[in-house]
Design a protein around this motif. Structure first.
Motif, PDB file in Angstrom:
ATOM      1  N   UNK A 146      41.138  34.820  38.005  1.00  0.00           N
ATOM      2  CA  UNK A 146      40.882  33.765  38.982  1.00  0.00           C
ATOM      3  C   UNK A 146      40.620  34.311  40.374  1.00  0.00           C
ATOM      4  N   UNK A 147      41.347  35.358  40.744  1.00  0.00           N
ATOM      5  CA  UNK A 147      41.140  35.989  42.049  1.00  0.00           C
ATOM      6  C   UNK A 147      39.758  36.619  42.130  1.00  0.00           C
ATOM      7  N   UNK A 148      39.344  37.287  41.063  1.00  0.00           N
ATOM      8  CA  UNK A 148      38.025  37.911  41.063  1.00  0.00           C
ATOM      9  C   UNK A 148      36.915  36.871  41.118  1.00  0.00           C
ATOM     10  N   UNK A 178      36.046  44.746  37.927  1.00  0.00           N
ATOM     11  CA  UNK A 178      35.659  44.265  36.600  1.00  0.00           C
ATOM     12  C   UNK A 178      35.584  45.419  35.613  1.00  0.00           C
ATOM     13  N   UNK A 179      35.174  46.603  36.081  1.00  0.00           N
ATOM     14  CA  UNK A 179      35.165  47.776  35.217  1.00  0.00           C
ATOM     15  C   UNK A 179      36.564  48.065  34.693  1.00  0.00           C
ATOM     16  N   UNK A 180      37.544  48.056  35.586  1.00  0.00           N
ATOM     17  CA  UNK A 180      38.928  48.319  35.177  1.00  0.00           C
ATOM     18  C   UNK A 180      39.427  47.269  34.198  1.00  0.00           C
ATOM     19  N   UNK A 186      30.207  45.276  30.138  1.00  0.00           N
ATOM     20  CA  UNK A 186      30.314  43.830  30.223  1.00  0.00           C
ATOM     21  C   UNK A 186      29.428  43.264  31.316  1.00  0.00           C
ATOM     22  N   UNK A 187      28.998  42.026  31.101  1.00  0.00           N
ATOM     23  CA  UNK A 187      28.045  41.383  32.002  1.00  0.00           C
ATOM     24  C   UNK A 187      28.551  41.337  33.429  1.00  0.00           C
ATOM     25  N   UNK A 188      29.794  40.954  33.644  1.00  0.00           N
ATOM     26  CA  UNK A 188      30.301  40.802  35.011  1.00  0.00           C
ATOM     27  C   UNK A 188      30.286  42.138  35.763  1.00  0.00           C
ATOM     28  N   UNK A 222      30.155  52.822  36.717  1.00  0.00           N
ATOM     29  CA  UNK A 222      30.141  51.599  35.903  1.00  0.00           C
ATOM     30  C   UNK A 222      29.136  51.656  34.770  1.00  0.00           C
ATOM     31  N   UNK A 223      28.203  52.614  34.790  1.00  0.00           N
ATOM     32  CA  UNK A 223      27.195  52.697  33.736  1.00  0.00           C
ATOM     33  C   UNK A 223      26.761  54.148  33.578  1.00  0.00           C
ATOM     34  N   UNK A 224      26.144  54.431  32.435  1.00  0.00           N
ATOM     35  CA  UNK A 224      25.612  55.772  32.228  1.00  0.00           C
ATOM     36  C   UNK A 224      24.517  56.040  33.257  1.00  0.00           C
TER      37      UNK A 224
END
Length: 244
Positions: A146-148, A178-180, A186-188, A222-224
């Motif tokens: 909810x905070x995010x 969101x990564x953590x 994931x999309x977010x 967050x990504x390759x």
């Protein structure tokens, strides 16, 4: 969200389609991500609340495919930017907005902040969003779902009001948060990373330089590397202009 993160509706990249699953015991998942359902609130109302924020930030309806095990129902609906719902195929009678009194004062304040943002009253919207964010951070923790969600709304407001440095830092922090919580695929996580890069591109060069390192490091985390190669090349090109 921290006051100094580590690192606009028509400008942010958000997905228009969502998969919603409500289990027999009322557990709620949106795109396989668990959602907090407050005591006394039906999961279907949380769906409308969460996706209203997505629709309002993008300025477009979002399409929702719902599977509700409680009633053995499957249906499609749209959540509109103003928070209303309408059918998309079958009638979404199970997911209608509830009166504000049932949603509680926090939902009311969020709706008011969103309305102020749509009216371009950014001073009021930002003040309200900051207050909501402080409330959620204190009650749920800075990286609770909810905070995010509230932090994303605040980052959108920063972008729309021209606070591109704050928007860059906020989306940078959100991508890592969101990564953590969810992981890199994931999309977010990916949307937040793209939004951070887009906000950074709006900065004048003298403001962009100091934020570049955190942005590039986040994109690599967050990504390759191959998935963010284009964005990083654009960043490097801008930094080259700074040194010329």
């Amino acid at each position: 969200m921290p006051a100094a993160p580590r690192c606009g509706p028509n400008a942010m990249h958000t997905s228009p389609r969502y998969q919603v699953h409500i289990s027999q015991d009322g557990q709620l998942h949106i795109d396989n991500e668990p959602q907090v359902v407050p005591d006394g609130v039906d999961p279907s109302q949380v769906v409308v609340h969460v996706l209203h924020m997505e629709a309002a930030s993008g300025g477009l309806p979002v399409l929702v495919q719902v599977r509700d095990e409680r009633s053995s129902s499957h249906f499609a609906m749209q959540v509109m930017p103003d928070g209303t719902t309408q059918a998309a195929g079958t009638e979404p009678a199970a997911l209608q907005p509830v009166p504000a009194a049932q949603n509680g004062t926090l939902f009311d304040r969020l709706a008011a902040a969103q309305a102020a943002g749509r009216a371009h009253d950014f001073d009021a919207a930002i003040a309200a969003a900051d207050d909501i964010l402080r409330h959620l951070t204190a009650g749920q923790g800075e990286t609770a779902p909810g905070t995010l969600e509230a932090a994303q709304f605040r980052a959108d407001l920063a972008y729309l009001s021209g606070e591109y440095a704050f928007a860059t830092a906020s989306w940078n922090w959100l991508a890592l948060a969101w990564l953590d919580r969810l992981g890199p695929g994931r999309r977010r996580t990916q949307v937040a990373a793209q939004n951070a890069a887009q906000a950074w591109m709006q900065l004048p060069l003298h403001e962009a330089g100091p934020l570049a390192s955190d942005l590039v490091n986040m994109l690599l985390e967050v990504a390759s590397p191959e998935r963010t190669a284009t964005m990083r090349a654009q960043i490097a090109e801008r930094l080259g202009n700074l040194s010329n």
